[in-house]
Design a protein around this motif. Structure first.
Motif, PDB file in Angstrom:
ATOM      1  N   LYS A 188       8.553  -3.603  -9.506  1.00  0.00           N
ATOM      2  CA  LYS A 188       9.483  -2.831  -8.671  1.00  0.00           C
ATOM      3  C   LYS A 188       9.672  -3.501  -7.308  1.00  0.00           C
ATOM      4  CE  LYS A 188       7.477   1.251  -9.792  1.00  0.00           C
ATOM      5  NZ  LYS A 188       7.183   2.685  -9.697  1.00  0.00           N
ATOM      6  N   THR A 189       8.640  -4.189  -6.845  1.00  0.00           N
ATOM      7  CA  THR A 189       8.769  -4.878  -5.558  1.00  0.00           C
ATOM      8  C   THR A 189       9.663  -6.117  -5.709  1.00  0.00           C
ATOM      9  OG1 THR A 189       6.548  -4.103  -5.031  1.00  0.00           O
ATOM     10  CG2 THR A 189       7.461  -5.820  -3.617  1.00  0.00           C
ATOM     11  N   ILE A 190       9.514  -6.835  -6.813  1.00  0.00           N
ATOM     12  CA  ILE A 190      10.355  -8.017  -7.035  1.00  0.00           C
ATOM     13  C   ILE A 190      11.827  -7.627  -7.127  1.00  0.00           C
ATOM     14  CG2 ILE A 190      10.931  -9.896  -8.645  1.00  0.00           C
ATOM     15  CD1 ILE A 190       7.969  -9.980  -9.465  1.00  0.00           C
ATOM     16  N   VAL A 191      12.127  -6.526  -7.814  1.00  0.00           N
ATOM     17  CA  VAL A 191      13.535  -6.162  -7.991  1.00  0.00           C
ATOM     18  C   VAL A 191      14.107  -5.410  -6.785  1.00  0.00           C
ATOM     19  CG1 VAL A 191      13.255  -6.074 -10.499  1.00  0.00           C
ATOM     20  CG2 VAL A 191      13.175  -3.946  -9.202  1.00  0.00           C
ATOM     21  N   GLY A 192      13.277  -5.168  -5.765  1.00  0.00           N
ATOM     22  CA  GLY A 192      13.801  -4.592  -4.526  1.00  0.00           C
ATOM     23  C   GLY A 192      13.830  -3.074  -4.490  1.00  0.00           C
ATOM     24  N   LEU A 193      13.101  -2.407  -5.394  1.00  0.00           N
ATOM     25  CA  LEU A 193      13.062  -0.943  -5.373  1.00  0.00           C
ATOM     26  C   LEU A 193      12.082  -0.418  -4.326  1.00  0.00           C
ATOM     27  CD1 LEU A 193      13.179  -0.071  -9.181  1.00  0.00           C
ATOM     28  CD2 LEU A 193      14.940   0.360  -7.453  1.00  0.00           C
ATOM     29  N   THR A 211       0.866  -1.186   0.000  1.00  0.00           N
ATOM     30  CA  THR A 211       0.000   0.000   0.000  1.00  0.00           C
ATOM     31  C   THR A 211       0.896   1.227   0.000  1.00  0.00           C
ATOM     32  OG1 THR A 211      -1.625  -1.221   1.293  1.00  0.00           O
ATOM     33  CG2 THR A 211      -1.885   1.158   1.233  1.00  0.00           C
ATOM     34  N   TYR A 212       0.651   2.142  -0.953  1.00  0.00           N
ATOM     35  CA  TYR A 212       1.454   3.364  -0.997  1.00  0.00           C
ATOM     36  C   TYR A 212       1.011   4.327   0.105  1.00  0.00           C
ATOM     37  CZ  TYR A 212       3.401   1.907  -5.493  1.00  0.00           C
ATOM     38  OH  TYR A 212       4.067   1.233  -6.476  1.00  0.00           O
ATOM     39  N   LYS A 213       1.834   5.329   0.380  1.00  0.00           N
ATOM     40  CA  LYS A 213       1.569   6.278   1.480  1.00  0.00           C
ATOM     41  C   LYS A 213       0.228   6.989   1.316  1.00  0.00           C
ATOM     42  CE  LYS A 213       6.252   7.350   3.044  1.00  0.00           C
ATOM     43  NZ  LYS A 213       7.157   7.177   1.887  1.00  0.00           N
ATOM     44  N   ASN A 214      -0.190   7.176   0.045  1.00  0.00           N
ATOM     45  CA  ASN A 214      -1.472   7.858  -0.181  1.00  0.00           C
ATOM     46  C   ASN A 214      -2.666   6.922  -0.013  1.00  0.00           C
ATOM     47  OD1 ASN A 214      -1.201   6.234  -2.397  1.00  0.00           O
ATOM     48  ND2 ASN A 214      -1.332   7.859  -3.920  1.00  0.00           N
ATOM     49  N   GLY A 215      -2.413   5.688   0.423  1.00  0.00           N
ATOM     50  CA  GLY A 215      -3.501   4.755   0.702  1.00  0.00           C
ATOM     51  C   GLY A 215      -3.870   3.841  -0.455  1.00  0.00           C
ATOM     52  N   ASN A 231      -6.579  -3.839 -10.190  1.00  0.00           N
ATOM     53  CA  ASN A 231      -6.744  -3.355  -8.817  1.00  0.00           C
ATOM     54  C   ASN A 231      -5.825  -4.048  -7.829  1.00  0.00           C
ATOM     55  OD1 ASN A 231      -8.907  -1.703  -9.700  1.00  0.00           O
ATOM     56  ND2 ASN A 231     -10.272  -3.477  -9.624  1.00  0.00           N
ATOM     57  N   GLY A 232      -4.606  -4.315  -8.246  1.00  0.00           N
ATOM     58  CA  GLY A 232      -3.630  -4.916  -7.341  1.00  0.00           C
ATOM     59  C   GLY A 232      -3.809  -6.394  -7.110  1.00  0.00           C
ATOM     60  N   MET A 233      -4.769  -7.007  -7.786  1.00  0.00           N
ATOM     61  CA  MET A 233      -5.022  -8.435  -7.566  1.00  0.00           C
ATOM     62  C   MET A 233      -4.763  -9.257  -8.827  1.00  0.00           C
ATOM     63  SD  MET A 233      -8.489  -8.369  -5.281  1.00  0.00           S
ATOM     64  CE  MET A 233      -9.231  -6.950  -6.045  1.00  0.00           C
ATOM     65  N   ARG A 245       9.625  -1.805  -0.688  1.00  0.00           N
ATOM     66  CA  ARG A 245       9.339  -2.900   0.233  1.00  0.00           C
ATOM     67  C   ARG A 245       7.835  -3.051   0.432  1.00  0.00           C
ATOM     68  NH1 ARG A 245      13.532  -4.944   3.638  1.00  0.00           N
ATOM     69  NH2 ARG A 245      12.010  -5.671   5.159  1.00  0.00           N
ATOM     70  N   PRO A 246       7.361  -4.280   0.389  1.00  0.00           N
ATOM     71  CA  PRO A 246       5.933  -4.520   0.624  1.00  0.00           C
ATOM     72  C   PRO A 246       5.630  -4.470   2.121  1.00  0.00           C
ATOM     73  CG  PRO A 246       7.075  -6.595   0.313  1.00  0.00           C
ATOM     74  CD  PRO A 246       8.104  -5.530   0.134  1.00  0.00           C
ATOM     75  N   GLN A 247       4.358  -4.274   2.469  1.00  0.00           N
ATOM     76  CA  GLN A 247       3.975  -4.307   3.881  1.00  0.00           C
ATOM     77  C   GLN A 247       3.942  -5.749   4.396  1.00  0.00           C
ATOM     78  OE1 GLN A 247       2.534  -2.010   1.905  1.00  0.00           O
ATOM     79  NE2 GLN A 247       3.326  -0.264   3.026  1.00  0.00           N
ATOM     80  N   SER A 248       3.535  -6.674   3.530  1.00  0.00           N
ATOM     81  CA  SER A 248       3.490  -8.067   3.976  1.00  0.00           C
ATOM     82  C   SER A 248       3.649  -9.010   2.799  1.00  0.00           C
ATOM     83  CB  SER A 248       2.159  -8.350   4.692  1.00  0.00           C
ATOM     84  OG  SER A 248       1.084  -8.076   3.823  1.00  0.00           O
TER      85      SER A 248
END
Ligand SMILES: Nc1ncnc2c1ncn2[C@@H]1O[C@H](COP(=O)(O)OP(=O)(O)OP(=O)(O)O)[C@@H](O)[C@H]1O
Ligand SMILES: [Mg+2]
Length: 290
Positions: free
Chosen positions: A47-52, A12-16, A209-211, A54-57
């Motif tokens: 971007k999460t896979i390449v480590g740019l 989840t990005y900072k803007n929700g 939608n992220g899914m 961090r995910p919340q969970s």
């Protein structure tokens, strides 16, 4: 065999904005296509896979190693072509590749020279090798981006909308190149182009939608729609009436006539059967699961 395992990944990005919601995927050698509309979360996942970021969970592992704890392990085997490459420095294509090759740990000058020459040829940029990358056209930049992603014999290549901005001939060349190299490595490709996935990818996922809304082999997903896709031409004014009665998965204006494609179990009156295609899978999934 290389393997990427993604388990219940949420970001989840900072803007929700929930860019990733409990994503699960298992990816091995070959080409994996990530299809989804604008804002689906494709770039966020890459971007999460390449480590740019961090995910919340959730967890990601590459060949059994935890990627979130230690992104460097994956990064040493990674070729990445981001959607936005950012600003290019005012140095030639050759110099920039040489610089990037050093960063990737290719220490021998002769090896760098050999690889850079080979890659520039593969992406059709040999004639422009001494031109500044900053002066390249959009398509030339994209091809340069592909060349840098291939430096250093990566085991995993992640390319975010690589064919955007390429003309049909270059797109074809590029697709063939990816296809050749994907035999022994993982190639993850994001795109809106259903055709690219159909022709190139052994495995695919559809996101919105992220899914992850569907995943599998393109041929299998298409087969599931056999006998259920129908089309007909209708009067423009009747579209709402049809929309109430049928699950319309696409509408197309052809020479000022409206053509609709619907998903139905039984033959709807006045419709022609269509051989299902990956486009139908895509639109059907987005319609029903979004
Ligand atoms: N840095 C950010 N901060 C806040 N929200 C973001 C950020 N990056 C992306 N988003 C939002 O997260 C969602 C997913 O965006 P993402 O860029 O992952 O989609 P995408 O599938 O790559 O789309 P496209 O096909 O347009 O490239 C969108 O709603 C987007 O607006
Ligand atoms: Mg994107």
């Amino acid at each position: 065999m290389n393997t990427i395992s993604i388990h219940d990944l949420s970001l989840t990005y900072k803007n929700g904005v929930k860019a990733l919601q409990e994503v699960n995927l298992h990816i091995t050698n070959g080409m994996f296509g990530l299809l989804g509309p604008n804002g689906a979360g494709k770039s966020s996942l890459m971007k999460t896979i390449v480590g740019l970021q961090r995910p919340q969970s959730g967890q990601i592992s590459f060949n059994g190693k935890d990627v979130i704890q230690d992104p460097r392990y994956l990064q040493q085997y990674l070729g990445f072509l981001p959607q936005d490459f950012g600003v290019y420095p005012k140095i030639s294509a050759w110099q920039l590749l040489d610089h990037l090759a050093r960063l990737k740990g290719i220490v021998h000058a002769s090896e760098r020279k050999q690889q850079i020459g080979y890659l520039l040829d593969r992406v059709n940029l040999t004639a422009q090798r001494y031109k500044e990358v900053a002066t390249f056209s959009g398509g030339m930049r994209q091809r340069f981006g592909v060349a840098q992603a291939l430096l250093g014999n990566p085991r995993i290549i992640i390319v975010d909308e690589p064919t955007a901005g390429l003309d049909p001939e270059e797109r074809n060349r590029f697709n063939m190149l990816l296809n050749e190299i994907s035999e022994d490595i993982i190639v993850i490709l994001s795109t809106h182009l259903v055709e690219d996935v159909r022709h190139l990818c052994a495995e695919m996922a559809i996101m919105n939608n992220g899914m992850v809304l569907a995943h599998g082999k393109p041929g299998q997903l298409i087969q599931e729609l056999a006998g259920r896709i129908w089309s007909r031409e209708i009067a423009l004014a009747d579209i709402e009436q049809y929309a109430q009665q049928y699950r319309i998965i696409s509408r197309q204006l052809i020479a000022r006539r409206m053509h609709i494609t619907v998903y139905e179990q039984d033959t709807p009156a006045g419709f022609q059967p269509l051989t299902p295609a990956l486009e139908h899978v895509y639109f059907n999934v987005l319609q029903t699961k979004s």
